[in-house]
Design a protein around this motif. Structure first.
Motif, PDB file in Angstrom:
ATOM      1  N   MET A  72       0.847  -1.176   0.000  1.00 10.18           N
ATOM      2  CA  MET A  72       0.000   0.000   0.000  1.00 10.18           C
ATOM      3  C   MET A  72       0.897   1.245   0.000  1.00 10.18           C
ATOM      4  O   MET A  72       1.618   1.482   0.960  1.00 10.18           O
ATOM      5  N   PRO A  73       0.901   2.028  -1.068  1.00 10.60           N
ATOM      6  CA  PRO A  73       1.733   3.230  -1.125  1.00 10.60           C
ATOM      7  C   PRO A  73       1.363   4.244  -0.037  1.00 10.60           C
ATOM      8  O   PRO A  73       0.198   4.411   0.306  1.00 10.60           O
ATOM      9  N   LYS A  74       2.423   4.885   0.491  1.00  9.55           N
ATOM     10  CA  LYS A  74       2.265   5.922   1.512  1.00  9.55           C
ATOM     11  C   LYS A  74       3.155   7.099   1.169  1.00  9.55           C
ATOM     12  O   LYS A  74       4.248   6.913   0.611  1.00  9.55           O
ATOM     13  N   ALA A  75       2.728   8.292   1.566  1.00  8.90           N
ATOM     14  CA  ALA A  75       3.566   9.488   1.505  1.00  8.90           C
ATOM     15  C   ALA A  75       3.783   9.942   2.939  1.00  8.90           C
ATOM     16  O   ALA A  75       2.816  10.106   3.694  1.00  8.90           O
ATOM     17  N   ILE A  76       5.056  10.133   3.319  1.00  9.21           N
ATOM     18  CA  ILE A  76       5.403  10.449   4.700  1.00  9.21           C
ATOM     19  C   ILE A  76       6.335  11.660   4.719  1.00  9.21           C
ATOM     20  O   ILE A  76       7.288  11.744   3.932  1.00  9.21           O
ATOM     21  N   TRP A  77       6.043  12.583   5.632  1.00 16.60           N
ATOM     22  CA  TRP A  77       6.949  13.711   5.846  1.00 16.60           C
ATOM     23  C   TRP A  77       6.908  14.114   7.309  1.00 16.60           C
ATOM     24  O   TRP A  77       5.832  14.145   7.920  1.00 16.60           O
ATOM     25  N   GLU A 109      -2.165   7.665   2.018  1.00 15.15           N
ATOM     26  CA  GLU A 109      -2.038   6.205   1.995  1.00 15.15           C
ATOM     27  C   GLU A 109      -3.199   5.658   1.187  1.00 15.15           C
ATOM     28  O   GLU A 109      -4.349   6.051   1.409  1.00 15.15           O
ATOM     29  N   ALA A 110      -2.892   4.779   0.257  1.00 11.07           N
ATOM     30  CA  ALA A 110      -3.941   4.244  -0.624  1.00 11.07           C
ATOM     31  C   ALA A 110      -3.560   2.855  -1.107  1.00 11.07           C
ATOM     32  O   ALA A 110      -2.373   2.528  -1.214  1.00 11.07           O
ATOM     33  N   PRO A 111      -4.552   2.027  -1.416  1.00 10.69           N
ATOM     34  CA  PRO A 111      -4.268   0.714  -2.010  1.00 10.69           C
ATOM     35  C   PRO A 111      -3.575   0.876  -3.361  1.00 10.69           C
ATOM     36  O   PRO A 111      -3.735   1.895  -4.036  1.00 10.69           O
ATOM     37  N   ASP A 112      -2.816  -0.139  -3.739  1.00 11.48           N
ATOM     38  CA  ASP A 112      -2.091  -0.107  -5.012  1.00 11.48           C
ATOM     39  C   ASP A 112      -2.999   0.233  -6.193  1.00 11.48           C
ATOM     40  O   ASP A 112      -2.601   0.970  -7.094  1.00 11.48           O
ATOM     41  N   ASP A 113      -4.207  -0.306  -6.194  1.00  8.71           N
ATOM     42  CA  ASP A 113      -5.087  -0.098  -7.344  1.00  8.71           C
ATOM     43  C   ASP A 113      -5.760   1.274  -7.349  1.00  8.71           C
ATOM     44  O   ASP A 113      -6.487   1.600  -8.279  1.00  8.71           O
ATOM     45  N   ALA A 114      -5.503   2.093  -6.313  1.00 13.70           N
ATOM     46  CA  ALA A 114      -6.116   3.424  -6.255  1.00 13.70           C
ATOM     47  C   ALA A 114      -5.162   4.527  -6.711  1.00 13.70           C
ATOM     48  O   ALA A 114      -5.586   5.642  -6.967  1.00 13.70           O
ATOM     49  N   ASN A 152       6.163   9.349 -10.716  1.00 11.41           N
ATOM     50  CA  ASN A 152       5.507   9.938  -9.548  1.00 11.41           C
ATOM     51  C   ASN A 152       4.233   9.174  -9.207  1.00 11.41           C
ATOM     52  O   ASN A 152       3.452   8.831 -10.095  1.00 11.41           O
ATOM     53  N   VAL A 153       4.044   8.934  -7.909  1.00 11.19           N
ATOM     54  CA  VAL A 153       2.827   8.283  -7.437  1.00 11.19           C
ATOM     55  C   VAL A 153       1.782   9.355  -7.190  1.00 11.19           C
ATOM     56  O   VAL A 153       2.014  10.286  -6.418  1.00 11.19           O
ATOM     57  N   TYR A 154       0.637   9.244  -7.841  1.00 14.94           N
ATOM     58  CA  TYR A 154      -0.481  10.171  -7.662  1.00 14.94           C
ATOM     59  C   TYR A 154      -1.546   9.487  -6.810  1.00 14.94           C
ATOM     60  O   TYR A 154      -2.130   8.487  -7.220  1.00 14.94           O
ATOM     61  N   PHE A 155      -1.766  10.035  -5.613  1.00 17.05           N
ATOM     62  CA  PHE A 155      -2.751   9.501  -4.680  1.00 17.05           C
ATOM     63  C   PHE A 155      -4.108  10.145  -4.924  1.00 17.05           C
ATOM     64  O   PHE A 155      -4.182  11.365  -5.138  1.00 17.05           O
ATOM     65  N   PRO A 156      -5.181   9.380  -4.862  1.00 15.07           N
ATOM     66  CA  PRO A 156      -6.501  10.003  -4.973  1.00 15.07           C
ATOM     67  C   PRO A 156      -6.708  10.948  -3.786  1.00 15.07           C
ATOM     68  O   PRO A 156      -6.254  10.668  -2.673  1.00 15.07           O
ATOM     69  N   HIS A 213       9.995  17.195  -2.826  1.00 20.98           N
ATOM     70  CA  HIS A 213      10.655  18.053  -1.832  1.00 20.98           C
ATOM     71  C   HIS A 213      10.833  17.359  -0.491  1.00 20.98           C
ATOM     72  O   HIS A 213      10.510  17.898   0.564  1.00 20.98           O
ATOM     73  N   GLY A 214      11.325  16.156  -0.521  1.00 22.15           N
ATOM     74  CA  GLY A 214      11.626  15.463   0.719  1.00 22.15           C
ATOM     75  C   GLY A 214      10.510  14.629   1.300  1.00 22.15           C
ATOM     76  O   GLY A 214      10.695  13.964   2.323  1.00 22.15           O
ATOM     77  N   VAL A 215       9.345  14.650   0.674  1.00 26.80           N
ATOM     78  CA  VAL A 215       8.277  13.752   1.109  1.00 26.80           C
ATOM     79  C   VAL A 215       8.651  12.359   0.607  1.00 26.80           C
ATOM     80  O   VAL A 215       8.875  12.160  -0.585  1.00 26.80           O
ATOM     81  N   GLU A 216       8.727  11.419   1.530  1.00 23.37           N
ATOM     82  CA  GLU A 216       9.097  10.049   1.174  1.00 23.37           C
ATOM     83  C   GLU A 216       7.860   9.305   0.702  1.00 23.37           C
ATOM     84  O   GLU A 216       6.849   9.268   1.405  1.00 23.37           O
ATOM     85  N   VAL A 217       7.938   8.745  -0.472  1.00 22.09           N
ATOM     86  CA  VAL A 217       6.827   7.950  -0.993  1.00 22.09           C
ATOM     87  C   VAL A 217       7.275   6.489  -1.022  1.00 22.09           C
ATOM     88  O   VAL A 217       8.214   6.138  -1.722  1.00 22.09           O
ATOM     89  N   GLU A 218       6.591   5.687  -0.213  1.00 28.18           N
ATOM     90  CA  GLU A 218       6.866   4.252  -0.158  1.00 28.18           C
ATOM     91  C   GLU A 218       5.897   3.540  -1.071  1.00 28.18           C
ATOM     92  O   GLU A 218       4.714   3.833  -1.054  1.00 28.18           O
ATOM     93  N   ARG A 219       6.388   2.597  -1.834  1.00 31.09           N
ATOM     94  CA  ARG A 219       5.520   1.829  -2.735  1.00 31.09           C
ATOM     95  C   ARG A 219       5.320   0.436  -2.216  1.00 31.09           C
ATOM     96  O   ARG A 219       6.099  -0.237  -1.748  1.00 31.09           O
TER      97      ARG A 219
END
Length: 96
Positions: free
Chosen positions: A1-6, A13-18, A25-29, A90-96
């Motif tokens: 589940m991808p997450k953006a953390i800062w 945080e969203a499911p892979d299919d969202a 770049n990961v685009y979160f709904p 800009h330093g926001v960590e995106v985990e896939r």
């Protein structure tokens, strides 16, 4: 589940299919993003194929990461799949 953390906080945080991945770049709904941590910015930029990007500052525990998130409010026809989505940098960590 991808997450953006800062600054120790999960911003999105969203499911892979969202999520949508465009140009690496990961685009979160938007519904998966903590909007309480976003402040609108006056900054914009233009992409030749996606259209005009609008930015947000990410604010966590009083610390501000300027223009660290962006969205295409009215993307071009070619980029419709990222309408209503937000991406980070800009330093926001995106985990896939």
């Amino acid at each position: 589940m991808p997450k953006a953390i800062w600054n120790g906080s999960v911003i999105a945080e969203a499911p892979d299919d969202a999520v949508e991945i465009v140009e690496g770049n990961v685009y979160f709904p938007m519904h998966a993003v903590r909007e309480d941590l976003l402040q609108p910015s006056d900054n914009t930029s233009s992409c030749y194929w996606k259209g005009r990007a609008n930015y947000y500052h990410v604010v966590v525990d009083g610390k501000v990461n300027q223009d660290a998130a962006w969205t295409y409010r009215t993307p071009s026809d070619a980029a419709q799949r990222i309408a209503g989505h937000v991406a980070f940098w800009h330093g926001v960590e995106v985990e896939r």
